[in-house]
Every structure is written in structure tokens, then in C-alpha cells.
Design a protein around this motif. Structure first.
Motif, mmCIF file in Angstrom:
data_model
loop_
_atom_site.group_PDB
_atom_site.id
_atom_site.type_symbol
_atom_site.label_atom_id
_atom_site.label_comp_id
_atom_site.label_asym_id
_atom_site.label_seq_id
_atom_site.Cartn_x
_atom_site.Cartn_y
_atom_site.Cartn_z
ATOM 1 N N GLU A 98 36.827 15.288 54.615
ATOM 2 C CA GLU A 98 35.604 15.503 53.194
ATOM 3 C C GLU A 98 35.593 16.655 52.973
ATOM 4 O O GLU A 98 35.957 16.469 51.625
ATOM 5 C CB GLU A 98 34.543 15.341 54.000
ATOM 6 C CG GLU A 98 33.535 15.178 52.802
ATOM 7 C CD GLU A 98 32.252 14.235 52.538
ATOM 8 O OE1 GLU A 98 31.110 14.608 51.543
ATOM 9 O OE2 GLU A 98 31.915 13.916 53.511
ATOM 10 N N GLN A 101 39.304 17.499 51.372
ATOM 11 C CA GLN A 101 39.906 15.808 50.497
ATOM 12 C C GLN A 101 40.094 17.091 49.029
ATOM 13 O O GLN A 101 41.164 16.156 48.654
ATOM 14 C CB GLN A 101 38.756 15.335 50.237
ATOM 15 C CG GLN A 101 38.884 14.250 51.224
ATOM 16 C CD GLN A 101 38.485 12.880 50.827
ATOM 17 O OE1 GLN A 101 37.133 13.342 50.357
ATOM 18 N NE2 GLN A 101 37.723 11.415 51.256
ATOM 19 N N PRO A 102 39.420 17.809 48.079
ATOM 20 C CA PRO A 102 39.671 18.755 47.302
ATOM 21 C C PRO A 102 41.501 19.124 47.089
ATOM 22 O O PRO A 102 41.858 19.089 46.166
ATOM 23 C CB PRO A 102 39.287 19.561 46.773
ATOM 24 C CG PRO A 102 38.101 19.412 47.823
ATOM 25 C CD PRO A 102 37.620 18.483 49.063
ATOM 26 N N ASP A 127 45.201 13.132 45.312
ATOM 27 C CA ASP A 127 44.962 11.693 45.249
ATOM 28 C C ASP A 127 46.415 11.241 45.040
ATOM 29 O O ASP A 127 46.376 9.984 43.494
ATOM 30 C CB ASP A 127 43.989 12.049 43.617
ATOM 31 C CG ASP A 127 43.416 11.023 43.758
ATOM 32 O OD1 ASP A 127 43.276 10.928 45.319
ATOM 33 O OD2 ASP A 127 42.176 10.791 42.809
ATOM 34 N N ASN A 128 46.879 11.016 46.264
ATOM 35 C CA ASN A 128 48.314 9.930 45.207
ATOM 36 C C ASN A 128 48.719 9.225 47.301
ATOM 37 O O ASN A 128 48.302 9.357 47.864
ATOM 38 C CB ASN A 128 49.307 11.079 46.023
ATOM 39 C CG ASN A 128 50.804 9.738 45.214
ATOM 40 O OD1 ASN A 128 51.221 9.599 46.141
ATOM 41 N ND2 ASN A 128 51.204 10.339 44.144
ATOM 42 N N VAL A 132 49.964 10.209 51.150
ATOM 43 C CA VAL A 132 49.012 10.212 52.232
ATOM 44 C C VAL A 132 49.633 8.900 53.493
ATOM 45 O O VAL A 132 49.433 9.041 54.570
ATOM 46 C CB VAL A 132 47.432 9.467 51.963
ATOM 47 C CG1 VAL A 132 46.586 9.357 53.053
ATOM 48 C CG2 VAL A 132 47.079 10.122 50.827
ATOM 49 N N LEU A 148 41.336 9.115 54.955
ATOM 50 C CA LEU A 148 41.871 9.445 53.394
ATOM 51 C C LEU A 148 42.176 7.846 53.410
ATOM 52 O O LEU A 148 41.693 8.854 51.728
ATOM 53 C CB LEU A 148 43.111 9.788 54.330
ATOM 54 C CG LEU A 148 43.205 10.813 55.133
ATOM 55 C CD1 LEU A 148 44.394 10.702 56.295
ATOM 56 C CD2 LEU A 148 42.934 12.344 54.573
ATOM 57 N N PRO A 200 39.448 6.446 51.164
ATOM 58 C CA PRO A 200 38.790 5.948 50.241
ATOM 59 C C PRO A 200 39.137 7.014 49.186
ATOM 60 O O PRO A 200 39.717 6.274 48.118
ATOM 61 C CB PRO A 200 37.611 6.410 50.361
ATOM 62 C CG PRO A 200 37.411 6.688 52.006
ATOM 63 C CD PRO A 200 38.231 6.591 52.601
ATOM 64 N N GLN A 201 39.723 8.110 49.320
ATOM 65 C CA GLN A 201 40.758 9.710 47.985
ATOM 66 C C GLN A 201 41.644 9.045 48.246
ATOM 67 O O GLN A 201 42.148 8.603 46.510
ATOM 68 C CB GLN A 201 40.599 10.843 48.836
ATOM 69 C CG GLN A 201 41.005 11.603 47.935
ATOM 70 C CD GLN A 201 41.024 12.422 48.622
ATOM 71 O OE1 GLN A 201 40.275 13.256 49.166
ATOM 72 N NE2 GLN A 201 42.065 13.959 47.564
ATOM 73 N N SER A 202 42.670 8.213 48.694
ATOM 74 C CA SER A 202 43.770 7.916 48.445
ATOM 75 C C SER A 202 43.974 6.711 47.949
ATOM 76 O O SER A 202 45.150 6.499 46.830
ATOM 77 C CB SER A 202 44.822 7.860 49.692
ATOM 78 O OG SER A 202 44.356 6.666 50.706
ATOM 79 N N GLY A 203 42.975 5.384 48.028
ATOM 80 C CA GLY A 203 43.281 4.415 46.896
ATOM 81 C C GLY A 203 44.064 3.236 48.125
ATOM 82 O O GLY A 203 44.354 1.871 47.924
ATOM 83 N N THR A 242 42.750 1.073 54.269
ATOM 84 C CA THR A 242 42.949 1.155 55.862
ATOM 85 C C THR A 242 43.554 0.666 56.953
ATOM 86 O O THR A 242 43.822 2.045 57.530
ATOM 87 C CB THR A 242 41.269 1.558 56.091
ATOM 88 O OG1 THR A 242 39.893 2.868 55.633
ATOM 89 C CG2 THR A 242 40.890 1.874 57.691
#
Length: 512
Positions: A398, A401-402, A406-407, A411, A442, A444-447, A450
Motif C-alpha cells: 500500500e 502503490q503510488p 496503474d496498469n 502488474v 496488488l 485492487p490498484q491494477s484492476g 486476484t
């Protein structure tokens, strides 16, 4: 970031480094657990107790895996005692009419047999019956080794779809149902395996078809580079001395060479004879066991994809394990009669011994990973129910994450390479709790889903260390049976397997 977070990250890095250097990771895992627990609690006694609690927690979460391995191994031992194992695979050799067909038959049957018995035990059957038949009709030894490695050491255990142990280990870290990972891992493994098999045939098998006669194989008892073992690997060398090979244990589906050479599956009498005085019984169980497992597979598929029969997530391992124990008891009762009670127990105890030797190394590694996952960290650290357990792994992800693009594709391919790095230890499954936890952190951020990320990493780890890409894995046994240098086998597998992994990961990103 607390001191415990930093210590956990250092421990994680030490495990990955040890795996990359092909070293046993038990000591780094114990030290990392001890240091993380001390950094969190500040108590030396509690840190020492946490090392034990971590192993107990991992054992509790993964004990089902040990029992299933023991059940399947004990069944195979009971079949070996009456010769049903050989008879079960012998009819398939009649389908081999030329080298091309032999490649396809060897590939397909190895995959199916490995789904139920794992590749290492299955290799003993295939090497004794199917391999000579394939070589006799013109399949080159290297082509046979490629087919065995891709279908058994890679494709079958990358998904472990029937028994479901690999998805269960991944799910223990991801905190999601194992069936979700299993379904995606199956699709990915099939894409990798079919792609690798086709490319290997075009690049390796077809050019060599007919180039080497079977007499060359019989004369070539030792590998050219000294790393392979003879074709009589399971029986020992002619002098009675076993080769010195890696002693890093791995999971049952990807047992290393030492597991095979030192932990021979039971079932044969001490003098090497088998109970073959009842050929009708031998034939009945050679047909009955695969028929029973086929029925189990049909039931599993119907339960997973329809509402016609009752089904729960994760029931596959219980169904296969229970069926194996029942079949083992029936085989022993019908063959041993008055001695059935003693031999049933012997088979199961030997199966447990094999399971713990093959899988035991996972416990301290999983214990360390669990200390970073909130579902388990409270039990490992001895926290009360009213205390919020730490989440070292998720907290760390977390915080960074920044800095993570965001791809989803980035990921996904990162998880593939992380899985491959973890698989460098030569086992393939030891790091699956870690990759499962990373997938959950990872996603949630990557879209990405899981289960998809966990399945990608599971395939990366298994194809690498299970293995097809490292010579210190069970691949050395495949090379030994085919009597070729293991380094040559790896060289011919790298391009097909890597192409399959990259393609399958790209497809996973698109469809999921």
C-alpha cells in the motif's frame, strides 16, 4: 513504516535471494520470522515462540495437502505391489505407430497421468513402458524428454487442476477460494503447454526425427555433462551407488532428483518381486483405478460448472484424497487378504513419510509469509482476539502503490517474473503463499483479478522450478530416463516455454 515492516521486507528479500542462488531457504525463513516477531513485540521469548507458532500455523493451513499426497502415494504403492501400475499404461504403447504420433501420445498421456499421480511417480511408469515404445518407432530421445518435461513437469502441475494442491497453497496467501485460482491456472497452463509443445516440435523434434537410432540411446548411459543420471535412475547405478544430486526438497508434483532416488515409492517386495500370481486381479485394478478417477473428474467438472451435484470450493482435494484412500484399501484387501490390515497401514505411513519429505520445507517458508498476512499474523505472533493483527505485506504494498504503474499488464507480467524468480529454488511451490499474498495486495490498484495474478505467478514458479527451466529441479530425472544431458534439455526448452509463458500472460490480461 515501522521497524517490523522493514525487518519483514529484509527477510523477504533474503528468501528471494536465497532462492535465486539455489540455496535452501529454511534458515533464512526461520531467522526472518524470529527477527520480524522480535521487532514487533520486543520480546525475545515471544519471538522464539513465534517461530514455532508460524510453523504450526502453516502446518494447520496446509495439512490437507500432506494427507492428499500420502493418499495418492499409498494408492500407487498398493498398485505397484500387484503390477497394476505397469499394466495400466501398457496398452497406450500400441498407439505409437511412428515418431510423430509417439510425441503426441507421450505428451497427452503423461499430462493425464500426472494430473492424478503427479509427474515424478508417473515418470517411473512412463519411463518403464511408454518411453521404450516411443523410441522404438523413431522418436528421438531429446524429443521424448521435451514431451515429458512440458506435459508433466510443467503443464500438469502448473494448474494441478485435479488434486488442487498448488491452487490451495496460492489461495492460502491470497485469501480467496482455491477453485478460482485453479480455473485460471488451468487455462494459462494449457496455453503455455500447447504453445511450448508445438514450438518444441518445430524447433527440436522434427529436425532430429530419425537422426538418432535407439542403439545410440542404449550406449549412452551417462549424461555428456555429468549432471544427468542413468536410465536406471530409480533402481540405482550398476555399482549400487546413487549419484550425488541436489538435496533441495520440493513438492510432490515437482519432487527433486534426490526425492526420487532416496525416497522410492513403496509397493514392491524386498526381493524386488511383485504379487503377480493373480493376473485377473492385476488387470481388474489396472482398469478400475483409472476408471474411478475418471468418474471423480467428471463429478468435479459437473459440480464446478453446473448445479446438478452438490459442490463446495476446495472440495477437489478431499474428493481425490478420499477416493485414493478407498481405492488403496480395496486394492490391498483384494490382493493381501489376511495381511490387508497391516499392509494398508504400511502403505499409508510410507505415503506420509514421502509427503513430509517432499513438502516439509514449505512449512517454515509459509510460516514467515503468513506473519505478513493479517489472517494468520495474529496466531503467529500470539495476539489475542481483541488485538488487530499486523499486515506487514499488505501495508508495504500500500505504501509503494503510488510508485507502481496503474496498469494491469505491467502488474501481470511483474507477477510472472516474480513467480519465475521464486521458482529458481528448484521446487516451484515453496513461494506460492508469497505470490498469493502479493496478488491480493496488488490486485485492487491494477484492476486485475486476484485469482488471475495468483494463477500467473503460480505458472511462472511451476514452469521454472517444477521444472523445465532449471537443471537443479526434477528435470534431471527426465533427462536421466531419456539418457540425455540435462543442460541440453534446458537449452531446448527455454525458447518454447518462455514464449508460452509470455503469450499466456498476455492472453490472461486480455480475457480477465
Amino acid at each position: 513504516m515501522t521497524a517490523a515492516h522493514l525487518v519483514f521486507l529484509l527477510g523477504l528479500a533474503s528468501l528471494i535471494a536465497a532462492m535465486a542462488l539455489r540455496k535452501n531457504v529454511m534458515i533464512p525463513a526461520i531467522v526472518a520470522t524470529l527477527a520480524t516477531a522480535f521487532a514487533f513485540s520486543g520480546s525475545v521469548p515471544n519471538a522464539i515462540m513465534s517461530v514455532f507458532r508460524a510453523t504450526i500455523t502453516a502446518g494447520t493451513a496446509l495439512f490437507e495437502i500432506f494427507i492428499v499426497i500420502a493418499a495418492v502415494t499409498s494408492l500407487l504403492a498398493a498398485m505397484r505391489a500387484i503390477g497394476s501400475d505397469d499394466l495400466m499404461v501398457r496398452p497406450v504403447s500400441r498407439w505409437m505407430v511412428n515418431g510423430r504420433v509417439a510425441y503426441i501420445v507421450l505428451f497427452g498421456f503423461t499430462y493425464l497421468l500426472s494430473l492424478f499421480f503427479w509427474p515424478t511417480p508417473a515418470l517411473a511408469l512412463i519411463g518403464a513402458v511408454l518411453l521404450p515404445a516411443a523410441l522404438k518407432v523413431g522418436l528421438p530421445p531429446l524429443g521424448a524428454a521435451v514431451a515429458l518435461a512440458i506435459s508433466g513437469q510443467g503443464m500438469s502441475i502448473a494448474s494441478d487442476y485435479v488434486i488442487g494442491l498448488a491452487p490451495s497453497i496460492s489461495a492460502s496467501g491470497a485469501g480467496i477460494p482455491a477453485d478460482a485460482i485453479a480455473d485460471r491456472a488451468l487455462v494459462i497452463s494449457l496455453i503455455v503447454g500447447i504453445t511450448a509443445a508445438v514450438l518444441a516440435y518445430i524447433l527440436t523434434v522434427r529436425p532430429q526425427m530419425g537422426a538418432r537410432a535407439i542403439s545410440d540411446v542404449e550406449a549412452d548411459n551417462e549424461s555428456a555433462d555429468g549432471t544427468g543420471v542413468s536410465g536406471n535412475a530409480l533402481a540405482g547405478t550398476p555399482s549400487g551407488d546413487r549419484p550425488e544430486l541436489t538435496d533441495t526438497p520440493g513438492p510432490a508434483g515437482s519432487a527433486t532428483s534426490a526425492d526420487v532416488l532416496e525416497v522410492e515409492l513403496p509397493g514392491v517386495e524386498d526381493d524386488g518381486t511383485r504379487l503377480t500370481d493373480r493376473p485377473q486381479l492385476t488387470r481388474a485394478w489396472a482398469i478400475g483405478v483409472p476408471a474411478a478417477f475418471a468418474a471423480v473428474l467428471v463429478y468435479m467438472l459437473v459440480g464446478r460448472f453446473t448445479d446438478l451435484v452438490p459442490w463446495e470450493d476446495g472440495a477437489g482435494a478431499s474428493l481425490v484424497g478420499g477416493a485414493a484412500l478407498v481405492l488403496m484399501a480395496l486394492v490391498t484387501i483384494t490382493s493381501r487378504r489376511s495381511e490387508a490390515l497391516e499392509f494398508c497401514a504400511t502403505h499409508f505411513i510410507d505415503g506420509l513419510s514421502y509427503a513430509f519429505k517432499a513438502m516439509g520445507i514449505i512449512l517454515p517458508i509459509a510460516g514467515f509469509v503468513y506473519i505478513g498476512i493479517p489472517d494468520y499474523s495474529g496466531a503467529v505472533l500470539g495476539l489475542g482476539e481483541d488485538v488487530t493483527p499486523p499486515a506487514f505485506l499488505f501495508d508495504t504494498v500500500e505504501m509503494v502503490q503510488p510508485y507502481i504503474p496503474d496498469n494491469g499488464a505491467f502488474v501481470a507480467f511483474s507477477m510472472l517474473f516474480i513467480g519465475m524468480a521464486i521458482g529458481l529454488d528448484g521446487s516451484g511451490w515453496a513461494g506460492l503463499p508469497l505470490t498469493g499474498g502479493l496478488a491480493a495486495a496488488l490486485a485492487p490498484q491494477s484492476g486485475m483479478d486476484t485469482a488471475t495474478l495468483a494463477a500467473i505467478a503460480q505458472n511462472g514458479a511451476t514452469w521454472t522450478g517444477g521444472g523445465t527451466l532449471v537443471i537443479w529441479s526434477s528435470l534431471v530425472v527426465v533427462a536421466g530416463f531419456c539418457r540425455i544431458p540435462v543442460t541440453e534439455l534446458v537449452r531446448h526448452l527455454v525458447v518454447p516455454v518462455m514464449a508460452g509463458l509470455l503469450l499466456a500472460t498476455g492472453v490472461a490480461v486480455i480475457i480477465w
